[in-house]
Each structure stands twice: as C-alpha cells, then as structure tokens.
Design a protein around this motif. Structure first.
Motif, PDB file in Angstrom:
ATOM      1  N   THR A  61       9.870  -1.418  19.054  1.00 41.17           N
ATOM      2  CA  THR A  61       9.245  -3.087  18.055  1.00 41.17           C
ATOM      3  C   THR A  61      10.101  -3.704  19.175  1.00 41.17           C
ATOM      4  OG1 THR A  61      12.068  -2.189  17.036  1.00 41.17           O
ATOM      5  CG2 THR A  61       9.992  -0.114  16.422  1.00 41.17           C
ATOM      6  N   VAL A  62       9.663  -4.827  17.861  1.00 38.26           N
ATOM      7  CA  VAL A  62       9.990  -6.580  18.484  1.00 38.26           C
ATOM      8  C   VAL A  62      11.672  -6.575  17.934  1.00 38.26           C
ATOM      9  CG1 VAL A  62       9.878  -8.547  17.272  1.00 38.26           C
ATOM     10  CG2 VAL A  62       8.495  -7.179  17.323  1.00 38.26           C
ATOM     11  N   ALA A  63      11.477  -5.969  16.831  1.00 39.63           N
ATOM     12  CA  ALA A  63      13.745  -5.836  16.584  1.00 39.63           C
ATOM     13  C   ALA A  63      14.821  -5.204  18.091  1.00 39.63           C
ATOM     14  CB  ALA A  63      13.796  -5.209  15.743  1.00 39.63           C
ATOM     15  N   GLU A  64      13.822  -3.816  18.332  1.00 39.72           N
ATOM     16  CA  GLU A  64      14.148  -3.583  18.926  1.00 39.72           C
ATOM     17  C   GLU A  64      14.084  -4.506  20.988  1.00 39.72           C
ATOM     18  OE1 GLU A  64      14.113   1.863  18.846  1.00 39.72           O
ATOM     19  OE2 GLU A  64      12.127   0.565  19.563  1.00 39.72           O
ATOM     20  N   ALA A  65      13.039  -5.019  21.170  1.00 39.20           N
ATOM     21  CA  ALA A  65      12.719  -5.512  21.985  1.00 39.20           C
ATOM     22  C   ALA A  65      14.257  -6.808  21.891  1.00 39.20           C
ATOM     23  CB  ALA A  65      11.342  -5.824  22.370  1.00 39.20           C
ATOM     24  N   GLN A  66      14.145  -7.910  20.848  1.00 44.47           N
ATOM     25  CA  GLN A  66      14.872  -8.649  20.852  1.00 44.47           C
ATOM     26  C   GLN A  66      16.354  -8.205  20.960  1.00 44.47           C
ATOM     27  OE1 GLN A  66      14.865 -10.570  17.189  1.00 44.47           O
ATOM     28  NE2 GLN A  66      16.888 -10.952  16.407  1.00 44.47           N
ATOM     29  N   GLN A  67      16.394  -7.075  20.868  1.00 48.93           N
ATOM     30  CA  GLN A  67      18.245  -6.896  21.305  1.00 48.93           C
ATOM     31  C   GLN A  67      18.046  -7.231  22.566  1.00 48.93           C
ATOM     32  OE1 GLN A  67      20.925  -7.753  19.524  1.00 48.93           O
ATOM     33  NE2 GLN A  67      21.960  -6.432  21.370  1.00 48.93           N
ATOM     34  N   GLN A  68      17.032  -5.966  23.507  1.00 46.20           N
ATOM     35  CA  GLN A  68      17.252  -5.696  25.026  1.00 46.20           C
ATOM     36  C   GLN A  68      16.754  -7.128  25.244  1.00 46.20           C
ATOM     37  OE1 GLN A  68      14.451  -3.964  26.778  1.00 46.20           O
ATOM     38  NE2 GLN A  68      15.850  -1.887  26.885  1.00 46.20           N
ATOM     39  N   LEU A  69      16.197  -7.945  24.721  1.00 47.66           N
ATOM     40  CA  LEU A  69      15.728  -8.738  26.236  1.00 47.66           C
ATOM     41  C   LEU A  69      16.815 -10.052  26.026  1.00 47.66           C
ATOM     42  CD1 LEU A  69      13.219 -11.001  27.007  1.00 47.66           C
ATOM     43  CD2 LEU A  69      13.080 -11.436  24.309  1.00 47.66           C
ATOM     44  N   LYS A  70      17.985 -10.001  24.799  1.00 45.21           N
ATOM     45  CA  LYS A  70      18.913 -11.009  25.088  1.00 45.21           C
ATOM     46  C   LYS A  70      19.880 -10.564  25.861  1.00 45.21           C
ATOM     47  CE  LYS A  70      19.935 -10.755  20.462  1.00 45.21           C
ATOM     48  NZ  LYS A  70      20.797 -11.171  19.562  1.00 45.21           N
ATOM     49  N   GLU A  71      20.049  -9.128  26.014  1.00 43.28           N
ATOM     50  CA  GLU A  71      21.039  -8.606  26.901  1.00 43.28           C
ATOM     51  C   GLU A  71      20.366  -8.793  28.089  1.00 43.28           C
ATOM     52  OE1 GLU A  71      21.222  -4.667  25.527  1.00 43.28           O
ATOM     53  OE2 GLU A  71      22.134  -5.109  23.998  1.00 43.28           O
ATOM     54  N   ALA A  72      18.762  -8.432  28.774  1.00 48.14           N
ATOM     55  CA  ALA A  72      18.829  -8.390  29.976  1.00 48.14           C
ATOM     56  C   ALA A  72      18.891 -10.018  30.583  1.00 48.14           C
ATOM     57  CB  ALA A  72      17.173  -7.841  29.686  1.00 48.14           C
ATOM     58  N   ALA A  73      18.289 -11.372  29.308  1.00 45.98           N
ATOM     59  CA  ALA A  73      18.264 -12.428  29.530  1.00 45.98           C
ATOM     60  C   ALA A  73      19.937 -13.446  30.274  1.00 45.98           C
ATOM     61  CB  ALA A  73      17.196 -13.054  28.356  1.00 45.98           C
TER      62      ALA A  73
END
Length: 344
Positions: A61-73
């Motif tokens: 989901t967008v929410a899941e992508a948002q959380q992982q994107l912050k961590e990866a970035a």
C-alpha cells in the motif's frame, strides 16, 4: 560506512484526481496517490524518484511504501546502500531512480516515440482517431478482455477501420481470458495487424500454445511482476522469440526497480525480443523517469507512457531539468511527510 553522498532527503505525498473513474481488476480509482523522494547530493544537485503503488497490482500500500521509503532513504543518505532485494517494488523504483540519476549526469533531451493508449472504442476514442492530425504512431495500445471475446474483437475492428493499415495494435488483456476465449478472440481479428497481446490468460505456460494455434504473438507483463519470478523460467517454459514471445513489458513500479528492469532488458535484447517500458499511472515525474530508462535501453522503441491522459492535471509534478529542484509551488501542493539531514 562509505562517505555519505547526500546532504539531505525528503519524502512528499501527493493525491491527484483522475479525469474519469479508472476500473482496475477489483477496484475503481477516482484519484491517484503516491510518494516523491527528493535527495540532494554533496554538490547541491537534486535527484528524484517516485513510489506509487498501484492498487490491484502492487502488493504494498502507499502507507507501507511510505514507511519503507523513509527507512531506505535514510540508510542511503547515510552512505549505506539498502538491500534492494528486501524493498517493495515501488520503493525499489524510487531509490534506484536516484542511483540512475547519479549515473547519468544529465537527462536525454529527445522524446521517445509514442504508443498512445486506447481504453476501448467509445465515441470519444473513435472521434479522437477520426480527427487525428499529424504523423501516426507505429502502434496504439488497446485494452481488451473486459467484455465477451466477440465484443472485444468488434472493438479491435472498429479501431483498425479508423487507422492506416501500416499502424498496428498491441493489445493488453491483463490475464482476463481463458485459453479457449483467447483462441476464440484471436481467430476473429486480423492477426497481421496485431503486434502482440500482453498476458492473454492467467497461465503463462499457455502462451506458446496460443501462438502455435493462432499465430498471434504475446508479451509478458504481469508474469514478470511475480515475487518468485526468475529469469530461468523464461528458458524452462520455452519463452523464446521463435515461440511467439514478441516483447517483455517492463513496469518499474511493479517489476521492482531499475536494476531488475535493466537486467531483464539485457536478456531480452540478446534474444531479439522487444523491450517495452511502461508506466503504471505514476505522476509526470515517474513517467519521465521511465521514458529516460526507455531511451537508455533503446531510443527507437516506443514505451507505453500514455497513462498521464487519465489525470485531470496530466502535467502535475513534471521532472525538472537535471539537478534542479521542483518548484516551491509544487512542493507546497504536496504533503511533506519526512525529512532527513545527514551528519557531516
């Protein structure tokens, strides 16, 4: 730890209305949501990526992508490359777009050849074709599989009647037919005017048989997006150009980023199979990044990038000139959900 190549990174979330409801497999979208990743390197150059999971097609989901994107970035901004094998496909596309940007040093100024998307044969679509001005594209992309095969065949014929005989169609069935329905459809249309059908049935092992029985070539799309997909399956299952495989359709948001797409593209080119990059209803920024990937692989191939026509504001969030920032007006139109500044 390596020296951090970035000063800072930010994530913005956007929400954009569509021009009309967009029916997918089980849901109908009226708006598109996604995430824009902004990273500033040590030279002050801005680099962008986009993570926009597509409902019904993305597993995140967008929410899941948002959380992982912050961590990866944050991991990347601190000078440590994230493990891309553990990233969601849309997040991998965003992160690897930054790496692709760094490797290019500039954006190609040429435009890729167009392959406009047709959603059917309604009155507006037919009028669009009848009023066509200027040069015709080599191909149009047409969605099929939403009606009975006889209706789909009639739609194909209506479109073909309105375009020059030199222009072909590449069809996308999104795995909606049974094998018998696919055969029935193929026998009702002029196969010589069809470049290929993307994913005619849910069972990719049936595709070579469909080619043998009808002569219609096929393209791989959803098959390439399976989490367990391995390129060796192409060899095991007889997916070769001589068995009807005409194209691999690469959607970075769904396949899983830039590196995986480029690896598949390299394999396909060696087999003389077309490499067609395609968008998944990303913003103009994501679509432009996909166009850059297509130009990088084959400047003469026409990617499927006409999904922007589904937006009320197709030009929302255009990719800026290489190294330049998005405008403050545009950034203020999105929600900043995260910011990280590296320790230097």
């Amino acid at each position: 730890m390596t020296q951090a190549p970035f000063q800072s990174c930010s994530v913005y979330r956007y929400q954009q209305p569509l021009s009309k409801p967009l029916p997918l497999k089980t849901v109908t979208l009226t708006e598109r949501q996604g995430l824009i990743l902004e990273m500033i390197d040590q030279n002050g150059l801005f680099h962008y990526g986009e993570a926009a999971p597509l409902p019904d097609f993305s597993r995140e989901t967008v929410a899941e992508a948002q959380q992982q994107l912050k961590e990866a970035a944050e991991h990347y901004c601190a000078g440590k490359l994230p493990d891309h094998s553990l990233l969601y496909p849309s997040v991998a596309f965003a992160i690897e777009s930054i790496q692709f940007s760094l490797s290019q040093g500039r954006w190609r100024q040429q435009k890729a050849p167009e392959s406009p998307l047709l959603m059917g044969a309604d009155a507006l679509t037919l009028k669009r074709l009848e009023d066509w001005s200027g040069k015709w594209p080599d191909e149009f992309k047409l969605k099929v599989g939403r009606h009975r095969t006889g209706q789909d065949a009639a739609v194909v014929k209506q479109v073909l009647d309105r375009i020059p005989v030199t222009v072909k169609l590449r069809l996308d069935a999104n795995q909606r037919w049974s094998f018998d329905e696919a055969v029935d459809f193929a026998r009702q249309v002029p196969v010589s005017r069809i470049s290929y059908i993307e994913e005619p049935t849910p069972c990719c092992e049936e595709f070579p048989r469909l080619f043998r029985e009808t002569g219609v070539g096929y393209g791989l799309d959803e098959t390439l997006q399976r989490p367990a997909f391995d390129r060796s399956l192409l060899k095991i299952n007889g997916f070769r150009a001589e068995n009807g495989l005409r194209a691999v359709v690469l959607k970075p948001t769904l396949v899983g980023g830039v590196s995986k797409c480029l690896s598949l593209a390299d394999w396909a080119r060696k087999k003389t199979i077309r490499v067609v990059f395609s968008s998944s209803f990303e913003s103009a920024l994501g679509v432009s990044l996909i166009e850059q990937l297509s130009l990088h692989c084959d400047p003469l191939e026409s990617p499927g990038l006409d999904t922007l026509s589904a937006f009320q504001n197709p030009g929302f969030c255009r990719l800026p000139e290489y190294g330049q920032p998005l405008s403050l007006d545009l950034l203020s139109a999105m929600e900043k959900v995260w910011r990280y500044r590296s320790a230097r």
